[in-house]
Scaffold this active site. Structure first.
Site: not given
Ligand code: AGP
Length: 610
Positions: A27, A74, A100-101, A483, A487, A506, A605
């Site tokens: 987190r 974070w 947290n927030g 996607e 990654k 384009h 995460k």
């Molecule tokens: C994806 O690899 C990332 N970690 C990030 O884009 C993630 O998908 C996004 O933050 C959404 O998270 P969630 O699905 O828990 O809402």
């Protein structure tokens, strides 16, 4: 998005705090700190960096205390350093807080408190909370009431814990928009942002909901709303095992979770395929299927990888249910004053179920009367609880910051939903049964790809020093290209872009030369020939092409520079197979660069702040 832990009870709290923070580092891990009561004094040990560094630099293993809180950060306001690390003291070090927030009106509160003589030492928004609580304590309120009154002054989000040397037998916790769970033990109680910090100690939990506050002692707890209404909370049993959140012998959680996909896909479909009727069963939404089918339209909102799943779901739902679908970034949806009515269905996709933008968008759509459907992985998460109905993807805990098995399971859930809706409309039982047979074969097909991961690892070695990547796909594979690029960006720090293959002419084709690697998704589907043309256009400009090709494709294998094979499947399931090599490509390049795959820089995460 930060991680919070706390303990009050009859054992040495320090090991729980340090281990719990390690399990919550996904987190955020810019800084870490603990606060504890020792000989009736409050002490804080904190610093920039991870909890493991704090542990070794301060020999935390020698500490012994029975009440404490901890935080892994974070950074949102204030750079990651010791002063901005949590916990934060008030001026006379009689209380301290972890938060947290985001406190959106912190500047306004800070000005008022400074006029009252309070002095701030950090750049964080969180510090206003500890001085605000101190303000109310100095007016004779108890710690519980001082925290409650303080929270009535703030706008924003919080998951917080407060301890005091004057009331050493309790921890006060509260939440709004950031998760907080109470773990119930025998003569001991725990708090954490997430189950993963608790499951080695208890499987009995209480989920705090938004605007709730609790006082926790070693043998009891009580909860109220911050507007002081009494509420009764249920103690729930959770069935998460420690093994599910350990690396299981893999070098990284991300690799474990990539390799788990044959099983996680099986878990996502278990009990949900009705072979006899040629359809699927999604218990969570079965009372809402008619309302979904009668929707004027379906809006899908999410962030990041989940948003990419939304784009795939758009193709599926329009193809199989014939309902118009719009896909929106949650962060855009929530602020564009969307025109929504109660004959709209809004689907929120979220692995964590705690993404702040998605949660805020959900509340906006709910306020406007739409049917709210949550597609989540974390059971009991905020989005799951706030939704009117929904489906858990059952992918199991996903610890690696880069989403992998959740992505493939989310796509599978939409395949099941599309099948269910189609069979309520005009899809024949035979067609439904054929789809079910293919769904049931996907796990084995994923395994086939994973068994050839050495080929992907060897290709990755050749591209570990490139500065850019392009990813191209058409139809269902365009979101897969997006996607795959995400990654690569988020774990190898290489700039990567996903594009619809036809879009290259384009403008972006100007980027193509002998230094530009391009990953092209080219399965044998209805647009295969178009993709072949696109590849030839790229080769004519010396582009280096990694082709994701079906097993029997001998045409393109003679044109592209590198070949990664994937088994054939039906269109709507292609994304589940085609994403696997892209996950591995990014993983192996990041590992070859010596990067922290599970905890990439600047990321976390669960993005529980906006
Ligand atoms: C994806 O690899 C990332 N970690 C990030 O884009 C993630 O998908 C996004 O933050 C959404 O998270 P969630 O699905 O828990 O809402």
């Amino acid at each position: 998005m930060c991680g919070i832990v706390g303990y009050i009870g009859n054992r040495n709290a320090c090991p729980f705090l340090t281990e719990g923070l390690k399990r919550l580092e996904y987190r955020g891990y810019d800084s870490a700190g603990i606060a504890f009561l020792s000989d009736n004094e409050l002490e804080i040990i904190k610093d920039k960096g991870k909890i493991s560094e704090l542990e070794s630099n301060n020999s935390l293993s020698n500490l012994n205390f029975s009440v404490g809180i901890g935080h892994t950060r974070w950074a949102t306001h204030g750079e990651p350093n010791k002063i901005n690390a949590h916990p934060h003291f008030n001026h006379n070090k009689s209380i301290c807080i972890v938060h947290n927030g985001i406190i959106e009106n912190y500047e306004e509160i800070k000005i008022k408190l400074e006029k009252d003589g309070f002095r701030f030492i950090s750049e964080t928004d969180s510090e206003v909370l500890v001085h605000l609580i101190d303000y109310f304590l100095s007016r004779g309120y108890s710690l519980f009431q001082a925290v409650r009154y303080s929270l009535n002054e703030v706008n924003g989000t919080y998951g917080l814990a407060v301890i005091s040397k004057k009331e050493p037998d309790k921890i006060i916790v509260a939440r709004k928009g950031s998760p907080l769970i109470i773990g119930i033990g025998k003569n001991e109680n725990f708090i954490a942002s997430d189950l993963q910090a608790l499951i080695s100690y208890t499987n009995k939990v209480v989920y705090l909901a938004d605007d709730e506050i609790a006082e926790i002692r070693n043998d009891s707890f009580f909860t109220r709303t911050i507007s002081d209404e009494s509420i009764k909370k249920e103690i729930e049993d959770v069935d998460l095992e420690l093994e599910q959140i350990s690396k299981g012998g893999y070098a990284h959680f991300m690799l474990k979770e990539i390799m788990e996909q044959p099983n996680s896909i099986q878990n996502s479909i278990r009990g949900r395929l009705l072979f006899e009727e040629g359809t699927s069963k999604l218990g969570g939404i079965e009372n809402y299927v008619d309302r979904i089918l009668n929707s004027r339209r379906i809006i899908i909102t999410a962030c990041g990888s989940s948003w990419h799943v939304g784009l795939i779901a758009e193709y599926m739902l329009e193809q199989f249910a014939g309902i118009p679908v719009e896909v929106d970034y949650a962060s855009e949806f929530r602020y564009r004053n969307p025109i929504i009515s109660n004959d709209d269905t809004v689907i929120f996709i979220s692995q964590s179920g705690e993404t702040a933008d998605s949660l805020a968008a959900l509340k906006e759509a709910k306020r406007k009367g739409a049917l709210i459907v949550g597609i989540c992985n974390v059971v009991g998460s905020s989005i799951a609880r706030e939704s009117m109905t929904g489906v858990y993807i059952h992918a199991g805990p996903e610890i690696g910051v880069a989403s992998t098995k959740a992505f493939s399971s989310q796509v599978m859930i939409f395949a099941l939903l599309s099948l269910l809706l189609a069979r309520r409309l005009n899809m024949s039982k035979q067609d439904g049964s054929n789809i079910i047979l293919e769904i049931n074969s996907i796990s084995e097909k994923i395994k086939n790809i994973l068994d050839n991961n050495e080929i992907i690892k060897n290709i990755a070695e050749k591209f570990k020093d490139v500065k850019n990547f392009l990813y191209l796909g058409r139809g269902y594979n365009f979101p897969v290209a997006l996607e795959g690029a995400l990654k690569m960006k988020e774990i190898s720090y290489i700039h990567a872009e996903g594009y619809p293959a036809a879009e290259m002419k384009h403008g972006p084709i100007a980027l193509i030369d002998e230094n530009m690697p391009i990953v092209v998704l080219a399965p044998k589907d209805s647009v295969y020939e178009k993709v072949v043309s696109n590849i030839k256009e790229l080769k004519a400009r010396k582009g280096i092409i990694i082709g994701i090709l079906n097993e029997q494709d001998n045409e393109l294998s003679n044109i592209v520079d590198y070949v990664i094979r994937v088994p054939e499947t039906i269109r709507m399931l292609m994304p589940i197979l085609n994403i696997i090599p892209l996950q591995l490509l990014a993983y192996y390049i990041a590992v070859s660069k010596g990067l922290n795959v599970d905890q990439p820089r600047n990321l976390a995460k669960s993005v529980t702040v906006e």
